[in-house]
Design a protein around this motif. Structure first.
Motif, mmCIF file in Angstrom:
data_model
loop_
_atom_site.group_PDB
_atom_site.id
_atom_site.type_symbol
_atom_site.label_atom_id
_atom_site.label_comp_id
_atom_site.label_asym_id
_atom_site.label_seq_id
_atom_site.Cartn_x
_atom_site.Cartn_y
_atom_site.Cartn_z
ATOM 1 N N ALA A 116 0.830 -1.202 0.000
ATOM 2 C CA ALA A 116 0.000 0.000 0.000
ATOM 3 C C ALA A 116 0.866 1.254 0.000
ATOM 4 N N GLY A 117 1.974 1.211 0.751
ATOM 5 C CA GLY A 117 2.876 2.359 0.776
ATOM 6 C C GLY A 117 3.499 2.631 -0.569
ATOM 7 N N VAL A 119 2.225 1.727 -3.518
ATOM 8 C CA VAL A 119 1.146 2.209 -4.383
ATOM 9 C C VAL A 119 0.905 3.700 -4.154
ATOM 10 N N ALA A 120 0.835 4.107 -2.892
ATOM 11 C CA ALA A 120 0.609 5.516 -2.572
ATOM 12 C C ALA A 120 1.765 6.380 -3.075
ATOM 13 N N ALA A 121 2.983 5.875 -2.944
ATOM 14 C CA ALA A 121 4.145 6.640 -3.402
ATOM 15 C C ALA A 121 4.112 6.833 -4.916
ATOM 16 N N HIS A 123 1.404 6.711 -6.864
ATOM 17 C CA HIS A 123 0.309 7.629 -7.171
ATOM 18 C C HIS A 123 0.683 9.074 -6.822
ATOM 19 N N GLY A 124 1.559 9.236 -5.830
ATOM 20 C CA GLY A 124 1.974 10.575 -5.414
ATOM 21 C C GLY A 124 3.119 11.153 -6.217
ATOM 22 N N LEU A 264 -2.719 -0.820 -7.961
ATOM 23 C CA LEU A 264 -2.196 0.362 -8.644
ATOM 24 C C LEU A 264 -3.238 0.953 -9.583
ATOM 25 N N GLY A 267 -6.596 1.754 -6.926
ATOM 26 C CA GLY A 267 -6.405 2.407 -5.637
ATOM 27 C C GLY A 267 -6.508 1.392 -4.519
ATOM 28 N N TRP A 268 -5.838 1.676 -3.401
ATOM 29 C CA TRP A 268 -5.768 0.682 -2.332
ATOM 30 C C TRP A 268 -7.124 0.378 -1.715
ATOM 31 N N ASP A 269 -7.980 1.358 -1.571
ATOM 32 C CA ASP A 269 -9.273 1.132 -0.915
ATOM 33 C C ASP A 269 -10.072 0.065 -1.651
#
Length: 504
Positions: A116-117, A119-121, A123-124, A264, A267-269
């Motif tokens: 998840a981290g 994926v967030a990175a 996306h960011g 990816l 989204g993680w949710d």
């Protein structure tokens, strides 16, 4: 075969075989064999009333389940015991969904947090602009992600994902043509990080990045593997390696980091909802006994046809375009798991094991293969899968006709039709089951896949085989690797083919 197992099979083989028309004389039949299961993404109805299961068969198969130690085996799987006896491994894909041995659930949660981290990175913008992902895997490392992505990204995705499995270069070139190298990541998905097809495709993907101006191709790679050291040795930075447990089998692995492309893209949710839907099915399977256990009930029907009635195939038709890859996914799940000729203890099996799984998409298949289903000499059990909520925004007439055709085919297979013209007569008494979802979303898709995983396991236990090895895929690979090596010898036909193709 123990005396109790032999007696259970003997009893089942001796049971009367009433027709579906006779069985439907019971006004309570649908209530007994059709169950609605409430799930996070909406209810799913599992209707097995159009199969030849009756009270006697349900009792007989329940006795078989007791004789084969079904409850013990089910508990052992969720407890993390090494039930994959030929490979001395536990079987812990359910722990990826939060159901299983505490330590395994905790480990899975930690690895999911790592994924998840990342994926967030991404996306960011931590890896720069990322618009595309080429996901390279094969077998379970590709079929599961491809199914989920095709089903769930039709309304758009955060990152455009292309799944490549075939070593045929045409598949990889097609993905290249749809991606910009400057904004593309490569996911290399291999449990062992040694799979020939995957690693060959991965090397070609790196070359494509390099040839198109990417200075650090390895910096664009995400590794998904149970052997992270091999990925690092291959050249992937450890911060971009997403491990998963060695006790997660390949064809059961989309819940682990193999599901990275799903997370990816969506989204993680939404990936978490996918896991939650599967976990709800896990809990039903673990906590429900006897014929009320839906995957076990499905296994009772499967064995009615494969073992008691000699049906060699089972067809699956998804009356939803979003599930068009579901039959292909089930082919690997069922035939690689249960296509065995020996029991878990090495003795020969006592009858037929997995039928050949095949299928397609309704209504397309009605104009291609349903002739055989209705009037052919083969009796083929059929599963229909449909969704009440439409996946499109066109006129409601589209979806009304789709569902009407789905339900009509099951009714027609059962009822048949008499005619003075033999060419226009339908024998009827042909079985089907229907799985009807309220909606298709991440949670219900997760539940559907988990249902079939547990159905496959239940079949294996009742047949006393090990569903979790796959040695049958190895011999062809070994022979392929030997081609061109000194001393390799083949039959005359293969030798001629190798010479014709310039491979001798």
């Amino acid at each position: 075969m123990s005396d109790a197992v032999a007696a259970a099979w003997a009893n089942l083989n001796d049971l009367p075989r009433p027709s579906l028309a006779q069985l439907f004389a019971d006004p309570g039949r649908v209530d007994v064999l059709s169950s609605r299961l409430e799930l996070p993404g909406g209810a799913i109805r599992f209707d097995w009333s159009k199969t030849h299961l009756d009270a006697a068969h349900l009792a007989g198969f329940t006795a078989l389940a007791e004789a084969t130690g079904f409850r013990r085996m089910r508990g052992a799987m969720f407890a993390g015991e090494k039930i994959n006896v030929t490979e001395d491994r536990a079987v812990e894909h359910a722990a990826q969904r939060g159901v299983g041995r505490d330590s395994s659930v905790e480990e899975a949660a930690a690895l999911h947090a790592r994924m998840a981290g990342l994926v967030a990175a991404i996306h960011g913008g931590a890896l720069g602009e990322v618009r595309h992902l080429i996901h390279i895997g094969i077998g379970g490392s590709a079929l599961g992600p491809a199914l989920a992505l095709d089903a769930l990204t039709r309304d758009g995705s955060v990152v455009d994902v292309h799944v490549v499995a075939n070593i045929d270069g045409c598949a990889l070139e097609a993905a290249f043509a749809r991606c910009d190298p400057a904004t593309t990541l490569i996911a290399v998905a291999s449990k062992t990080f040694t799979t020939t097809e995957t690693m060959t495709n991965a090397a070609s993907a790196l070359a494509w990045l390099r040839e198109n101006g990417v200075d650090d191709p390895y910096g664009r790679v995400i590794a998904l593997t149970a052997y992270p050291d091999k990925a690092v040795e291959w050249g992937v930075d450890e911060t971009r390696v997403l491990p998963f447990g060695e006790s997660v089998g390949g064809r059961y692995s989309l819940w682990s980091s193999i599901g990275f492309p799903i997370a990816l893209a969506l989204g993680w949710d939404e990936f978490a909802e996918f896991l939650d839907g599967a976990a709800a099915m896990d809990r039903h399977f673990l906590e429900t006994d006897g014929a009320d256990n839906l995957p076990l009930r499905a296994a009772f029907a499967d064995l009615t046809y494969a073992r008691l009635r000699g049906c060699q195939t089972r067809a699956v038709f998804a009356y939803d375009e979003r599930l068009r890859l579901f039959p292909s996914y089930l082919q690997q799940l069922e035939m690689e798991s249960n296509g065995k000729a020996v029991k878990a203890d090495g003795r020969p099996v006592d009858g037929a094991t997995a039928p050949i799984t095949w299928g397609g998409v309704g209504t397309d298949a009605q104009h291609a293969v349903f002739q055989l289903l209705h009037q052919g000499t083969h009796v083929v059990p059929v599963d229909f899968i449909a969704c009440i909520a439409a996946g499109d925004e066109l006129s409601p007439e589209h979806h009304r006709n789709l569902l009407a055709n789905c339900f009509a085919q099951g009714a027609a297979l059962m009822a048949g039709k008499t005619s003075d013209d033999p060419a226009r007569a339908y024998p009827g008494d042909r079985p089907s089951a229907t799985i009807l979802c309220e909606d298709l979303n991440a949670a219900t898709l997760g539940a559907l896949i988990a249902f079939h995983e547990h159905r496959t396991f239940a079949n294996a236990v009742l047949m006393e085989i090990n569903a979790f090895d796959q040695f049958g895929v190895e011999l062809g690979k070994e022979i392929a690797k030997s081609i061109g090596t000194e001393g390799a010898a083949f039959d005359a036909s293969t030798t001629a083919l190798l010479a014709e193709a310039g491979l001798a």
